[in-house]
Design a protein around this motif. Structure first.
Motif, mmCIF file in Angstrom:
data_model
loop_
_atom_site.group_PDB
_atom_site.id
_atom_site.type_symbol
_atom_site.label_atom_id
_atom_site.label_comp_id
_atom_site.label_asym_id
_atom_site.label_seq_id
_atom_site.Cartn_x
_atom_site.Cartn_y
_atom_site.Cartn_z
ATOM 1 N N ALA A 1 0.838 -1.203 0.000
ATOM 2 C CA ALA A 1 0.000 0.000 0.000
ATOM 3 C C ALA A 1 0.874 1.255 0.000
ATOM 4 O O ALA A 1 0.616 2.222 -0.734
ATOM 5 N N ARG A 2 1.935 1.228 0.824
ATOM 6 C CA ARG A 2 2.856 2.367 0.867
ATOM 7 C C ARG A 2 3.563 2.528 -0.488
ATOM 8 O O ARG A 2 3.706 3.642 -1.001
ATOM 9 N N PHE A 3 3.971 1.407 -1.062
ATOM 10 C CA PHE A 3 4.647 1.443 -2.368
ATOM 11 C C PHE A 3 3.719 2.029 -3.439
ATOM 12 O O PHE A 3 4.142 2.847 -4.263
ATOM 13 N N GLN B 1 4.345 5.439 -5.716
ATOM 14 C CA GLN B 1 4.424 5.417 -7.179
ATOM 15 C C GLN B 1 3.379 6.329 -7.815
ATOM 16 O O GLN B 1 3.652 6.979 -8.837
ATOM 17 N N ILE B 2 2.198 6.387 -7.217
ATOM 18 C CA ILE B 2 1.164 7.294 -7.733
ATOM 19 C C ILE B 2 1.625 8.739 -7.586
ATOM 20 O O ILE B 2 1.507 9.550 -8.516
ATOM 21 N N GLU C 1 -4.303 1.295 -7.655
ATOM 22 C CA GLU C 1 -3.417 0.235 -7.213
ATOM 23 C C GLU C 1 -3.197 -0.781 -8.328
ATOM 24 O O GLU C 1 -2.071 -1.242 -8.546
ATOM 25 N N ALA C 2 -4.261 -1.127 -9.046
ATOM 26 C CA ALA C 2 -4.129 -2.126 -10.116
ATOM 27 C C ALA C 2 -3.125 -1.681 -11.172
ATOM 28 O O ALA C 2 -2.328 -2.487 -11.674
ATOM 29 N N GLN C 3 -3.140 -0.403 -11.516
ATOM 30 C CA GLN C 3 -2.181 0.107 -12.510
ATOM 31 C C GLN C 3 -0.747 -0.023 -12.004
ATOM 32 O O GLN C 3 0.153 -0.413 -12.751
ATOM 33 N N VAL C 4 -0.528 0.307 -10.739
ATOM 34 C CA VAL C 4 0.818 0.217 -10.163
ATOM 35 C C VAL C 4 1.292 -1.231 -10.148
ATOM 36 O O VAL C 4 2.437 -1.536 -10.523
ATOM 37 N N LEU C 5 0.436 -2.141 -9.734
ATOM 38 C CA LEU C 5 0.838 -3.545 -9.650
ATOM 39 C C LEU C 5 1.176 -4.110 -11.029
ATOM 40 O O LEU C 5 2.091 -4.924 -11.157
ATOM 41 N N ARG C 6 0.452 -3.666 -12.043
ATOM 42 C CA ARG C 6 0.775 -4.142 -13.403
ATOM 43 C C ARG C 6 2.121 -3.588 -13.874
ATOM 44 O O ARG C 6 2.932 -4.309 -14.444
ATOM 45 N N ARG D 1 5.999 -8.414 -5.731
ATOM 46 C CA ARG D 1 6.064 -9.880 -5.814
ATOM 47 C C ARG D 1 5.727 -10.516 -4.473
ATOM 48 O O ARG D 1 5.032 -11.529 -4.422
ATOM 49 N N GLU D 2 6.220 -9.929 -3.386
ATOM 50 C CA GLU D 2 5.919 -10.465 -2.059
ATOM 51 C C GLU D 2 4.419 -10.410 -1.782
ATOM 52 O O GLU D 2 3.829 -11.375 -1.280
ATOM 53 N N TRP D 3 3.786 -9.293 -2.134
ATOM 54 C CA TRP D 3 2.348 -9.172 -1.891
ATOM 55 C C TRP D 3 1.563 -10.176 -2.736
ATOM 56 O O TRP D 3 0.666 -10.852 -2.231
ATOM 57 N N LEU D 4 1.907 -10.307 -4.001
ATOM 58 C CA LEU D 4 1.180 -11.234 -4.866
ATOM 59 C C LEU D 4 1.397 -12.682 -4.449
ATOM 60 O O LEU D 4 0.549 -13.549 -4.678
ATOM 61 N N THR D 5 2.539 -12.943 -3.795
ATOM 62 C CA THR D 5 2.810 -14.295 -3.298
ATOM 63 C C THR D 5 1.966 -14.626 -2.078
ATOM 64 O O THR D 5 1.373 -15.707 -1.989
#
Length: 556
Positions: A332-334, A338-339, A352-357, A366-370
């Motif tokens: 969330a902080r990341f 980035q935004i 958030e979805a744009q940042v994660l992509r 990667r840690e969050w998606l894991t």
């Protein structure tokens, strides 16, 4: 090298499209010509812009209709299949309006000429399912009418993709109708205009070019490309585009209000509350709710801020494992960072979805998606304050004293149900249904009611309730237009007064953002929404050392 809008073949195609200027007198002539062909009873008359819309759809083999809320779009759905000599008509409506649409069609039978073949009504929600694609292929419509077309403004949504695939593969005509064509970008309707008008669309049909036009014309904080042939200044480019859009055959944009009754929009401050003061101090300092749910992007900030202002928050039950919680806080902080960093870039990030992509390979992402799939707990609602509840009850008591019924619009299901219980009123949720089985379009007149604005902001004629209170107000002029339009619509004689309940500085910010959005729509689409026509009465709280966090706004 600075990106630029190109002087391309697509630009030249758009520039060279024939022009025509809509005028009310011509629309009245169309109404006089077409009414005898469709009306079955003396006194039944098409409105001028309804008739103009039919004429454009017939002449152009499709149309994009941006008509004010309350201009009678449902009747157009009934008449267009006959006017366009359709064999198989598919009408797509929001799920919440399906029952109302059937009821409206039944009311037209003895007044207006019925289509030779039944109209198939399907919901946007069904179209988004796997069965929706199968339905399209099996039914093979030759006319698709999309009511509340802004519901498919996201070209990447399942429903929009299915319509797009079908339109590209088949010889089908499309008529799209909306009272709120855009929020922040021309990309919200670019693909819809292309479905309706094809080579006659006043926008580039090449998506990359359309996106460059959007970067040039939209209101945003990112770096703007060179405007190229659109104009020498943003204001000049928007004026050129606005004229090009509205002067195109098959595009009917009506910049007038369907209701002549006065409209007043007032900001109403919720009760002060020391518990909320403390909760907002933590929320704005730690950037997470009392339940430990962090802010990640502007949408989550609005949602969490609005919920907290209502006196409630959600928390995980049972709590998530430490690794999961820490990964969530870190990502969330990341995302926030980035935004913020992308604000002035060519491609600003908003969600958030744009940042994660974009940063899928970053270790934090990667840690969050894991770890994300390792916890699938449920949330529960925790109440910490009655400030908003009591403020709504105060409003309802004032209305009772005046002998006036009103609607309390709610953005939170938990809040809406709780308020309805305490006030002894019906709460109308999904599809306009109450828990007792009642329907919003047949709600008892003279009695106040509580309703979800998310589920019921479109389509319903609620002019018997000229007073509204909006809780958890949306940061969207498009949505406010729809909410106002339930009461402030053609046929309304009463002064409509809408109170917007401000429960925090964040809700005040949301209201101001909606006004800014409405100004942008007027600049690009030439459509003046009700929010800009209304008398606006603002209110500001008295700031103290105790409540300064709760009432903090971005503009100070």
């Amino acid at each position: 090298m600075q990106p630029a809008v190109a002087h391309s073949r697509e630009f030249e195609r758009v520039r060279d499209l024939p022009r025509r200027v809509l005028d009310l007198e011509t629309a009245r002539e169309w109404a006089a010509f077409l009414t005898p062909r469709f009306a079955l009873r003396p006194g039944a008359k098409l409105r001028p812009w309804q008739a103009q819309s039919i004429a454009d759809a017939v002449q152009c083999g499709g149309a994009w209709l941006a008509l004010p809320v309350g201009q009678g779009k449902t009747l157009l759905s009934w008449l267009l299949p006959t006017a366009m000599q359709a064999e198989r008509t598919l009408l797509i409506v929001p799920g919440s309006l399906a029952a109302k649409t059937y009821a409206d069609f039944a009311s037209y039978v003895d007044t207006w000429r019925a289509p030779a073949r039944p109209i198939r009504i399907e919901t946007r929600e069904k179209l988004a399912t796997v069965g929706g694609a199968e339905m399209l292929d099996a039914y093979q419509p030759d006319l698709i009418i999309i009511d509340e077309a802004d519901d498919v403004s996201n070209a990447r949504s399942a429903a929009a993709r299915r319509i797009d695939r079908y339109v590209r593969k088949h010889d089908v005509r499309v008529v799209a109708m909306t009272g709120t064509p855009a929020r922040k970008s021309i990309m919200g309707y670019w693909h819809i205009v292309a479905w309706c008008l094809g080579d006659g669309a006043p926008l580039p049909l090449v998506e990359s070019e359309a996106r460059m036009w959007a970067l040039a014309l939209d209101e945003h904080s990112g770096r703007r490309p060179s405007l190229g042939p659109l104009g020498s200044t943003v204001r000049e480019a928007r004026a050129w585009y606005r004229r090009r859009l509205t002067e195109t055959a098959g595009v009917v944009v009506v910049d007038e209000d369907s209701c002549t009754a006065p409209l007043t929009v007032r900001v109403r401050l919720a009760r002060e509350d020391a518990v909320l003061d403390a909760a907002f101090a933590r929320f704005l300092v730690e950037l997470e709710t009392p339940g430990g749910i962090p802010i990640s992007d502007p949408l989550s900030r609005w949602l969490l801020d609005s919920q907290l202002g209502l006196g409630l928050y959600t928390r995980w039950n049972p709590p998530p494992p430490d690794r999961w919680r820490n990964a969530r806080r870190n990502v969330a902080r990341f995302v926030r960072e980035q935004i913020d960093a992308s604000t002035r870039s060519d491609h600003p990030l908003d969600t958030e979805a744009q940042v994660l992509r974009r940063f899928a390979s970053h270790p934090i992402v990667r840690e969050w998606l894991t770890v994300k799939p390792t916890f699938a707990g449920t949330t529960e609602t925790v109440w910490i304050s009655r400030s908003a509840l009591d403020s709504c009850l105060d409003w309802l008591r004032e209305l009772r004293a005046e002998g006036m019924p009103g609607i309390v619009w709610c953005g939170s299901v938990d809040f809406g149900r709780a308020l309805a219980r305490e006030a002894g009123l019906q709460y109308y949720g999904q599809r306009g249904q109450s828990e007792s089985g009642g329907a919003l379009h047949t709600a008892p007149m003279g009695e106040s009611l509580v309703a979800s604005w998310g589920a019921n902001k479109k389509g319903f004629n609620l002019q018997a309730w000229p007073r509204q209170l909006i809780t958890m107000p949306p940061q969207s002029a498009k949505w406010l237009e729809q909410i106002f339009g339930r009461s402030h619509r053609s046929g309304q004689d009463e002064h409509v007064i809408v109170d917007v309940l401000a429960t925090s500085g964040g809700t005040i910010d949301a209201f101001e953002e909606a006004i800014a959005e409405a100004l942008n729509v007027r600049a690009t689409v030439s459509l003046t929404q009700k929010l800009l026509r209304a008398d606006i009465v603002r209110a500001r709280p008295r700031i103290t050392a105790e409540n300064e966090f709760r009432w903090a706004t971005r503009k100070g």
